[in-house]
Scaffold this motif. Structure first.
Motif, PDB file in Angstrom:
ATOM      1  N   PHE A  18       0.703  -1.405   0.100  1.00  0.00           N
ATOM      2  CA  PHE A  18      -0.003  -0.071  -0.062  1.00  0.00           C
ATOM      3  C   PHE A  18       0.765   1.206   0.083  1.00  0.00           C
ATOM      4  N   GLY A  19       2.049   1.245   0.659  1.00  0.00           N
ATOM      5  CA  GLY A  19       2.760   2.538   0.622  1.00  0.00           C
ATOM      6  C   GLY A  19       3.523   2.547  -0.727  1.00  0.00           C
ATOM      7  N   LEU A  20       3.858   1.609  -1.488  1.00  0.00           N
ATOM      8  CA  LEU A  20       4.194   1.878  -2.886  1.00  0.00           C
ATOM      9  C   LEU A  20       2.839   2.161  -3.622  1.00  0.00           C
ATOM     10  N   TYR A  21       2.112   1.570  -3.564  1.00  0.00           N
ATOM     11  CA  TYR A  21       0.571   1.912  -4.262  1.00  0.00           C
ATOM     12  C   TYR A  21       0.345   3.419  -4.198  1.00  0.00           C
ATOM     13  N   ALA A  22       0.224   3.920  -2.947  1.00  0.00           N
ATOM     14  CA  ALA A  22      -0.177   5.265  -2.638  1.00  0.00           C
ATOM     15  C   ALA A  22       0.820   6.171  -3.186  1.00  0.00           C
ATOM     16  N   SER A  23       2.142   5.707  -2.959  1.00  0.00           N
ATOM     17  CA  SER A  23       3.038   6.925  -3.623  1.00  0.00           C
ATOM     18  C   SER A  23       3.146   6.908  -4.846  1.00  0.00           C
ATOM     19  N   PHE A  24       2.808   5.822  -5.723  1.00  0.00           N
ATOM     20  CA  PHE A  24       2.747   5.832  -7.038  1.00  0.00           C
ATOM     21  C   PHE A  24       1.405   6.439  -7.594  1.00  0.00           C
ATOM     22  N   LYS A  25       0.471   6.349  -6.791  1.00  0.00           N
ATOM     23  CA  LYS A  25      -0.847   6.920  -7.283  1.00  0.00           C
ATOM     24  C   LYS A  25      -0.728   8.478  -6.966  1.00  0.00           C
ATOM     25  N   ILE A  26      -0.009   8.856  -5.985  1.00  0.00           N
ATOM     26  CA  ILE A  26       0.243  10.390  -5.751  1.00  0.00           C
ATOM     27  C   ILE A  26       1.033  11.026  -6.699  1.00  0.00           C
ATOM     28  N   CYS A  27       2.205  10.138  -7.133  1.00  0.00           N
ATOM     29  CA  CYS A  27       3.139  10.777  -8.242  1.00  0.00           C
ATOM     30  C   CYS A  27       2.337  10.820  -9.531  1.00  0.00           C
ATOM     31  N   ILE A  28       1.479   9.842  -9.873  1.00  0.00           N
ATOM     32  CA  ILE A  28       0.836   9.854 -11.054  1.00  0.00           C
ATOM     33  C   ILE A  28      -0.212  10.904 -11.175  1.00  0.00           C
ATOM     34  N   SER A  29      -0.941  11.124 -10.031  1.00  0.00           N
ATOM     35  CA  SER A  29      -1.667  12.216 -10.013  1.00  0.00           C
ATOM     36  C   SER A  29      -1.407  13.785  -9.941  1.00  0.00           C
ATOM     37  N   VAL A  30      -0.049  13.682  -9.621  1.00  0.00           N
ATOM     38  CA  VAL A  30       0.690  15.001  -9.883  1.00  0.00           C
ATOM     39  C   VAL A  30       1.069  15.196 -11.290  1.00  0.00           C
ATOM     40  N   LEU A  31       1.541  14.237 -11.972  1.00  0.00           N
ATOM     41  CA  LEU A  31       2.002  14.502 -13.288  1.00  0.00           C
ATOM     42  C   LEU A  31       1.157  14.418 -14.344  1.00  0.00           C
ATOM     43  N   LYS A  32      -0.227  13.769 -13.962  1.00  0.00           N
ATOM     44  CA  LYS A  32      -1.223  13.603 -15.119  1.00  0.00           C
ATOM     45  C   LYS A  32      -1.985  15.049 -15.619  1.00  0.00           C
ATOM     46  N   PRO A  33      -2.148  15.979 -14.667  1.00  0.00           N
ATOM     47  CA  PRO A  33      -2.760  17.079 -14.966  1.00  0.00           C
ATOM     48  C   PRO A  33      -1.501  18.040 -15.725  1.00  0.00           C
ATOM     49  N   ILE A  34      -0.398  17.915 -15.683  1.00  0.00           N
ATOM     50  CA  ILE A  34       0.626  18.463 -16.454  1.00  0.00           C
ATOM     51  C   ILE A  34       0.664  18.149 -17.748  1.00  0.00           C
ATOM     52  N   TYR A  35       0.548  16.902 -17.930  1.00  0.00           N
ATOM     53  CA  TYR A  35       0.612  16.330 -19.341  1.00  0.00           C
ATOM     54  C   TYR A  35      -0.941  16.028 -20.134  1.00  0.00           C
ATOM     55  N   LEU A  36      -1.898  16.086 -19.433  1.00  0.00           N
ATOM     56  CA  LEU A  36      -3.333  15.701 -19.867  1.00  0.00           C
ATOM     57  C   LEU A  36      -4.145  16.792 -19.439  1.00  0.00           C
ATOM     58  N   PRO A  37      -5.207  17.138 -20.140  1.00  0.00           N
ATOM     59  CA  PRO A  37      -6.286  18.267 -20.047  1.00  0.00           C
ATOM     60  C   PRO A  37      -7.109  17.772 -18.955  1.00  0.00           C
TER      61      PRO A  37
END
Length: 136
Positions: A18-37
């Motif tokens: 879960f620590g790995l999954y949550a950190s992955f989801k948080i990082c992806i959630s930060v990067l998605k709005p940068i590259y996707l509308p």
């Protein structure tokens, strides 16, 4: 087969995954709005859902680990009850998000499988714990 031991092993494994999954989801959630509308309300909703998942899953892990170590039935039952919203949130993040990456699907599928196995062994653990003690 000792259901308590298997449940404890799965909860221990889940605490690390879960620590790995949550950190992955948080990082992806930060990067998605940068590259996707994204629309602003969608981004806020998905951030709140991710925060809710982190809170529910953390509580579930704490209660599940304590119940297995101390043989307390109410904590195991609370952990099983908290598995259902956590599982629903992971399924939402896997299938119904605005943008879903293939790596997110893979990570979410592993989380769903782990939570499903925990649910099965938690139910077995609760049934064996609630059984009356017989002395032969």
């Amino acid at each position: 087969m000792n259901a308590s031991l298997m449940y404890e092993i799965l909860m221990y494994l889940n605490s690390f995954y879960f620590g790995l999954y949550a950190s992955f989801k948080i990082c992806i959630s930060v990067l998605k709005p940068i590259y996707l509308p994204y629309e602003e309300n969608v981004l806020t909703r998905e951030a709140c859902i991710l925060l809710a998942m982190c809170i529910v899953e953390t509580l579930r892990n704490i209660l599940g680990r304590q119940s297995s170590l101390s043989d307390r039935g109410w904590q195991a039952i609370a952990s099983v009850i908290l598995t259902l919203p956590s599982l629903a949130i992971v399924i939402y993040l896997c299938c119904f998000q605005t943008y879903v990456l293939k790596l997110e699907i893979l990570m979410s599928a592993l989380m769903i499988a782990l939570q499903g196995a925990e649910l099965v062994f938690a139910c077995i653990f609760i049934c064996t714990m609630c059984r009356p003690v017989t002395y032969t």
